[in-house]
Design an enzyme around this catalytic site. Sequence first.
Site, mmCIF file in Angstrom:
data_model
loop_
_atom_site.group_PDB
_atom_site.id
_atom_site.type_symbol
_atom_site.label_atom_id
_atom_site.label_comp_id
_atom_site.label_asym_id
_atom_site.label_seq_id
_atom_site.Cartn_x
_atom_site.Cartn_y
_atom_site.Cartn_z
ATOM 1 N N LYS A 18 -15.057 -28.827 26.983
ATOM 2 C CA LYS A 18 -13.918 -28.417 26.160
ATOM 3 C C LYS A 18 -12.911 -27.781 27.114
ATOM 4 C CE LYS A 18 -13.953 -26.591 21.597
ATOM 5 N NZ LYS A 18 -14.526 -25.641 20.669
ATOM 6 N N ASP A 52 -3.698 -6.796 1.340
ATOM 7 C CA ASP A 52 -4.677 -5.716 1.499
ATOM 8 C C ASP A 52 -4.729 -4.762 0.306
ATOM 9 O OD1 ASP A 52 -2.176 -4.702 1.938
ATOM 10 O OD2 ASP A 52 -2.725 -3.483 3.657
ATOM 11 N N THR A 83 3.318 -8.148 -0.303
ATOM 12 C CA THR A 83 3.058 -7.854 1.111
ATOM 13 C C THR A 83 2.332 -9.040 1.727
ATOM 14 O OG1 THR A 83 1.657 -6.581 2.640
ATOM 15 C CG2 THR A 83 1.045 -6.470 0.331
ATOM 16 N N GLN A 86 6.303 -14.264 10.864
ATOM 17 C CA GLN A 86 5.366 -14.440 9.739
ATOM 18 C C GLN A 86 5.883 -13.814 8.449
ATOM 19 O OE1 GLN A 86 1.104 -13.567 11.483
ATOM 20 N NE2 GLN A 86 2.683 -12.678 12.762
ATOM 21 N N ASP A 141 0.784 -1.222 0.000
ATOM 22 C CA ASP A 141 0.000 0.000 0.000
ATOM 23 C C ASP A 141 0.834 1.301 0.000
ATOM 24 O OD1 ASP A 141 -3.013 0.691 0.637
ATOM 25 O OD2 ASP A 141 -1.758 2.006 1.876
ATOM 26 N N ASP A 155 0.160 -8.858 3.921
ATOM 27 C CA ASP A 155 -1.170 -8.454 4.400
ATOM 28 C C ASP A 155 -2.324 -8.739 3.436
ATOM 29 O OD1 ASP A 155 -0.146 -7.572 6.779
ATOM 30 O OD2 ASP A 155 0.066 -5.491 6.136
HETATM 31 O O1 F6P Z 1 4.198 -5.826 5.981
HETATM 32 C C1 F6P Z 1 2.989 -5.593 6.604
HETATM 33 C C2 F6P Z 1 3.127 -5.657 8.092
HETATM 34 O O2 F6P Z 1 3.542 -6.939 8.347
HETATM 35 C C3 F6P Z 1 1.917 -5.307 8.927
HETATM 36 O O3 F6P Z 1 0.985 -6.324 9.071
HETATM 37 C C4 F6P Z 1 2.554 -4.859 10.206
HETATM 38 O O4 F6P Z 1 1.754 -4.095 10.994
HETATM 39 C C5 F6P Z 1 3.732 -4.090 9.700
HETATM 40 O O5 F6P Z 1 4.128 -4.768 8.526
HETATM 41 C C6 F6P Z 1 4.845 -3.882 10.656
HETATM 42 O O6 F6P Z 1 6.067 -3.762 9.995
HETATM 43 P P1 F6P Z 1 7.291 -2.801 10.365
HETATM 44 O O7 F6P Z 1 7.558 -2.961 11.802
HETATM 45 O O8 F6P Z 1 8.373 -3.328 9.484
HETATM 46 O O9 F6P Z 1 6.887 -1.423 10.001
#
Ligand code: F6P
Length: 327
Positions: free
Chosen positions: A218, A134, A130, A259, A107, A132
């Site tokens: 559960k 998004d 990315t 991740q 983005d 995300d």
């Molecule tokens: O790349 C996207 C992302 O992983 C978001 O989900 C997360 O909030 C952000 O990057 C944080 O990244 P940085 O600490 O590198 O700015």
Amino acid sequence: MANKITKIGVFTSGGDAPGMNAAIRAVVRTGIYHGLEVMGIYHGYDGMIDGEIKSMDSASVSNILQRGGTILRCSRSEAFRTNAGRKKAALNLKMKGINGVVAIGGDGTFRGADVFYKECRIPIIGLPGTIDNDLFGTQFTVGYDTAINTALDAIDKLRDTAASHDRLFIIEVMGRDVGLIALRTGIAAGAEAVLVPETKTDIDRVIGILEKGWKRKKSSSIIVVSEGDKTGGAYEVASRIQKKFKQYKVRVSILGYLQRGGKPTCMDRVLASRLGVAAVEALISGKANMMVGASHNKIIYTPFNQATKHHNDINPNLYRIAEILSN
Ligand code: F6P
């Protein structure tokens, strides 16, 4: 008539994502295949401003397809937000003879590219990279598939401990503005609840779900929380649940940056390769100021200002599925 593209630059920007290297490789090799010169721009927009630009050949992208991260490095550039920074970046590109650029990022990268193109008119094509997912204009972004599989693997492992110790685990996954990582991993891991920024979180309702499960004997549960959920993060969710639901031993696990790394999945490598070829061929055909994406097996093009304005909204049906199956 657009000027003939002879020399392209490629860079990665924003947060790193698995598959960025596969995308760089595809861009470099497609450029060479079509007889273009290819330059690598290091450290994203910062490197464009500082002139960190080096020639690339086919060998310079050997043996990177399977590696996470990005050999070109990346950054979130403050300097590029300024007019002076962008002017310097444009001058550096022009001095190197670069007359087409492929920007690999998300983005923020494409918002910057939109402004840059309108000011300097150097054709620029975006390749969505990315974790995300998004961006509007592609079904999936490069990195998303790997990230959700990494998160899922971790959640499955935490489920083992939750079950062995009769615990409730609150697991936070990435997604500052969108809950797509949380939703998919939550469904795939059989989470009792998924909390995302797109919907208002009702903690009492979550507690209701846990109580229902508890009555059915559960003894362990998983809640997946997106980083951007408005409750205030996994620790806040945990403390609010623990106050009202004393029976459970609650534990928190924040998956964080793990991740973003690791070997890209087959899906991400193929997507990155397809989009890399498409991005270079889009430049050659005279396209500019848009993102290439893949949707239902087709390559599509979306202007930057649309790709970034409309987030790839959460699928209400997936949210419904998560709710039905958590019973
Ligand atoms: O790349 C996207 C992302 O992983 C978001 O989900 C997360 O909030 C952000 O990057 C944080 O990244 P940085 O600490 O590198 O700015």
